[in-house]
Design a protein around this motif. Structure first.
Motif, PDB file in Angstrom:
ATOM      1  N   ALA B  61       0.827  -1.213   0.000  1.00  0.00           N
ATOM      2  CA  ALA B  61       0.000   0.000   0.000  1.00  0.00           C
ATOM      3  C   ALA B  61       0.858   1.258   0.000  1.00  0.00           C
ATOM      4  O   ALA B  61       0.386   2.344  -0.342  1.00  0.00           O
ATOM      5  N   LEU B  62       2.132   1.123   0.387  1.00  0.00           N
ATOM      6  CA  LEU B  62       3.013   2.292   0.464  1.00  0.00           C
ATOM      7  C   LEU B  62       3.899   2.434  -0.779  1.00  0.00           C
ATOM      8  O   LEU B  62       4.651   3.375  -0.914  1.00  0.00           O
ATOM      9  N   GLY B  65       1.495   2.913  -7.050  1.00  0.00           N
ATOM     10  CA  GLY B  65       0.233   2.220  -7.312  1.00  0.00           C
ATOM     11  C   GLY B  65      -0.268   2.461  -8.725  1.00  0.00           C
ATOM     12  O   GLY B  65       0.395   3.102  -9.543  1.00  0.00           O
ATOM     13  N   ASN B 268      -2.503   9.937  -4.147  1.00  0.00           N
ATOM     14  CA  ASN B 268      -1.853   9.358  -2.966  1.00  0.00           C
ATOM     15  C   ASN B 268      -2.622   8.133  -2.476  1.00  0.00           C
ATOM     16  O   ASN B 268      -3.802   8.196  -2.188  1.00  0.00           O
ATOM     17  N   SER B 269      -1.916   6.998  -2.394  1.00  0.00           N
ATOM     18  CA  SER B 269      -2.633   5.755  -2.120  1.00  0.00           C
ATOM     19  C   SER B 269      -2.744   5.454  -0.634  1.00  0.00           C
ATOM     20  O   SER B 269      -3.579   4.646  -0.247  1.00  0.00           O
ATOM     21  N   ILE B 270      -1.970   6.108   0.206  1.00  0.00           N
ATOM     22  CA  ILE B 270      -2.207   5.942   1.645  1.00  0.00           C
ATOM     23  C   ILE B 270      -3.625   6.422   1.946  1.00  0.00           C
ATOM     24  O   ILE B 270      -4.408   5.736   2.603  1.00  0.00           O
TER      25      ILE B 270
END
Lengths: 395, 395
Positions: B61-62, B65, B268-270
């Motif tokens: 997840a970090l 992506g 931003n995927s966070i």
């Protein structure tokens, strides 16, 4: 229904690298293709703490924010850059959604259709994508191991009257090269002489392998407002936070901020405040040291295996930092063809051709050494060299 | 050094609203100017938990992506929209950096210089900014309390052959209006008849005051691939996360994703993963109910004070949802002039003129009722009405 798209859609290309990555992620393949940092090195605990603090300390941090960026983060970045010799006020900084957005916003405010941009050849693929989407005319300058060849650069400045020179001078993507101090200075001299803006893209600058060999950013040598400098937290913290910054002449930064306002109002500020806490509470320099050591070790493993290969005409640049080996194979080898065979054998790389502005060398490829453990690099390189040897023997 | 900017810079304007906000934030002023949600309602604990889970559950997840967005988030959004009658596959969704970016990316792939866009008049200021930055020709359509006037819409479609009709049909910014079902259907009929794409901007659609009066999204009535629909988590979770989405015909969404790749790689995927956890673990529907009730109460306070005013020629629309009162003053009043007096008195609003495409009515203004407690609304409205009465008596 048939839809009518804009003219500029013709110039939008999906990144070959990202498309390949999608396929590769599905199989049981050792991939040297992406430009991915090592996940095991992500400072998860520190990131977690920093976000917790950002979210729970101040409700204002969760509200709409300033387009230019969170002031505390700009201040911290100004201080960090000062330590690297780059003296700029926080007002000369714009926080962006990754340094990719810095390239896009800069292009948006600078380039008209047909404007000329000089770049190295090969250079960063996704910058070329942006430049092309603005219908600019990208011209390649010859380069050698020290950077652009100055005579060719000057000749092309005189011939094409470029608006900008785009460079990735430090541990570049894709070649892993680093410009000499001399070339950096010469580039600046020419930029001054001909009034051309330099765009210095520096995502890898902190990933050097020899602590005593860090070259100065071109922006740190600039006293004439000629250089825009961009970098990112993607390689030193985590990519997913999507936060970068650009610093340069206030007049340009200010107009880029206006463009950013229309584009996305501002970069996610939870992440920006988290970085403020991270920079204050976490030993990021120590963390970067760990990243450097780990990547250096992996580079050495890959280098050893490349050295072991018995292939005539195999050439490569040993990187002094960053994330990539740039490999040249015998001229008859087409690496786009080779990739299919490699994937069948369980290993992947990126063919070099898409990184070229013009005259692509079909026998080049890029290997990433940061996203696989040494044992996987060993196994992956064995597969890679097996495919390579078969191809070169065949011929 | 003198810098040469692109032609499109001429069309970039800083938002009057945001510039005013900057000044106002400095003083001791009760502001009805911004379009800010109430910070006290931010679900801080749930957001904190969701980010913690996003950061600590999975290192992937970090990492970098997919440009299109986190698959789990697209899946959850497809399900949520299905509940609202909007049936689209996750592949027809693009996650954006706020819905502002959806407007920008759509414009980027659709509009050439001179293309015509029809809008309401007044309409969302920052959409106009984007459209102008692409050198389009924005034409205003007459509207009444139920939406665009259909006869004028058809006449202008025939005359200008627009590429797109941009609408904020539900609790609009700035007017607080909601289109009737009849007008929604008529708009769709005309869009089909003349092959025009509709862009439905719906940041406020969930903020209705009467649970039984929710009008269907225009996109939910569309069976011909005519409508692009965008919304955001800025009003229902927190603005700082900067995550919105756009859903529509796959052919357009796919090309917008290519444009997004060049623009900022991905959102931003966070934050995206945090929203996945939030939507799964948190009672967001209950939370939205709380927001609605709170905003409704505040709207009623502001309405009561507007009703109490003894000013000839004062008109306003009572909103059925959203965040704004749209106020019309006697014709001789210039609200840009009035703002200075109001700020001196300790209260702020946004003058209406910048929201107009053409023929701005200088006697209009927008009041936000969501960002101040009822007691502050009382005090602020007293100050506002005092200034207003002085001005209208003077005349």
């Amino acid at each position: 229904m048939k839809y009518g798209f804009s003219e500029r859609v013709k110039y939008l290309k999906s990144s070959a690298v990202r498309d390949i990555l999608k396929i590769i992620n599905e199989g049981n393949i050792i991939s040297f293709a992406g430009g991915l940092p090592e996940e095991k090195l992500f400072p998860v605990e520190a990131v977690d703490k920093a976000f917790h603090k950002a979210i729970t300390t101040n409700k204002k941090a969760l509200q709409y924010g300033e387009t230019e960026g969170v002031p505390e983060l700009k201040q911290l970045l100004a201080e960090r850059m000062k330590q690297k010799g780059l003296h700029r006020s926080p007002d000369d900084i714009l926080i962006t959604s990754g340094s990719q957005q810095a390239i896009d916003l800069f292009s948006r405010v600078m380039f008209n259709k047909g404007d000329v941009i000089l770049t190295e050849n090969p250079t960063y693929l996704a910058a070329l994508q942006v430049f092309e989407s603005y219908e600019t005319n990208v011209i390649a300058v010859d380069s050698d191991e020290d950077g652009m060849v100055i005579a060719d650069l000057e000749a092309k400045i005189e011939k094409y009257k470029p608006k900008c020179i785009y460079v990735v001078p430090t541990y570049s993507n894709p070649t892993g090269k680093v410009w000499s101090l001399e070339r950096r200075k010469r580039l600046l001299e020419l930029a001054k002489k001909y009034h051309v803006v330099i765009f210095e893209d520096d995502p890898y600058g902190e990933l050097q392998f020899d602590d005593n060999e860090q070259p100065p950013a071109i922006a740190s040598l600039d006293t004439n407002g000629l250089v825009l400098y961009t970098s990112t937290f993607s390689k030193t913290v985590v990519p997913a936070v999507r936060i970068g910054w650009i610093v340069g002449p206030h007049q340009i930064i200010r107009i880029m901020a206006q463009a950013k306002q229309a584009t996305d109002l501002h970069t996610n500020s939870i992440g920006q405040y988290a970085l403020v806490h991270l920079l204050r509470d976490f030993d990021i320099e120590g963390h970067i040291q760990t990243i450097r050591r780990t990547y250096y070790e992996r580079m050495l493993v890959m280098k050893r295996l490349l050295e072991s290969a018995d292939i005539d005409g195999l050439e490569y640049i040993v990187p002094k930092g960053g994330m990539f080996f740039w490999v040249k194979l015998p001229e008859h080898v087409n690496t786009t063809e080779l990739l299919k065979e490699a994937v069948d054998e369980g290993v992947a790389f990126v063919p070099g051709a898409p990184f070229y502005v013009s005259n692509p060398e079909q026998n080049t490829l890029r290997l990433n050494f940061t996203n696989a453990e040494p044992s996987l690099i060993e196994e992956g390189m064995k597969r890679f060299l097996k495919v390579l040897e078969a191809t070169t023997v065949q011929a």
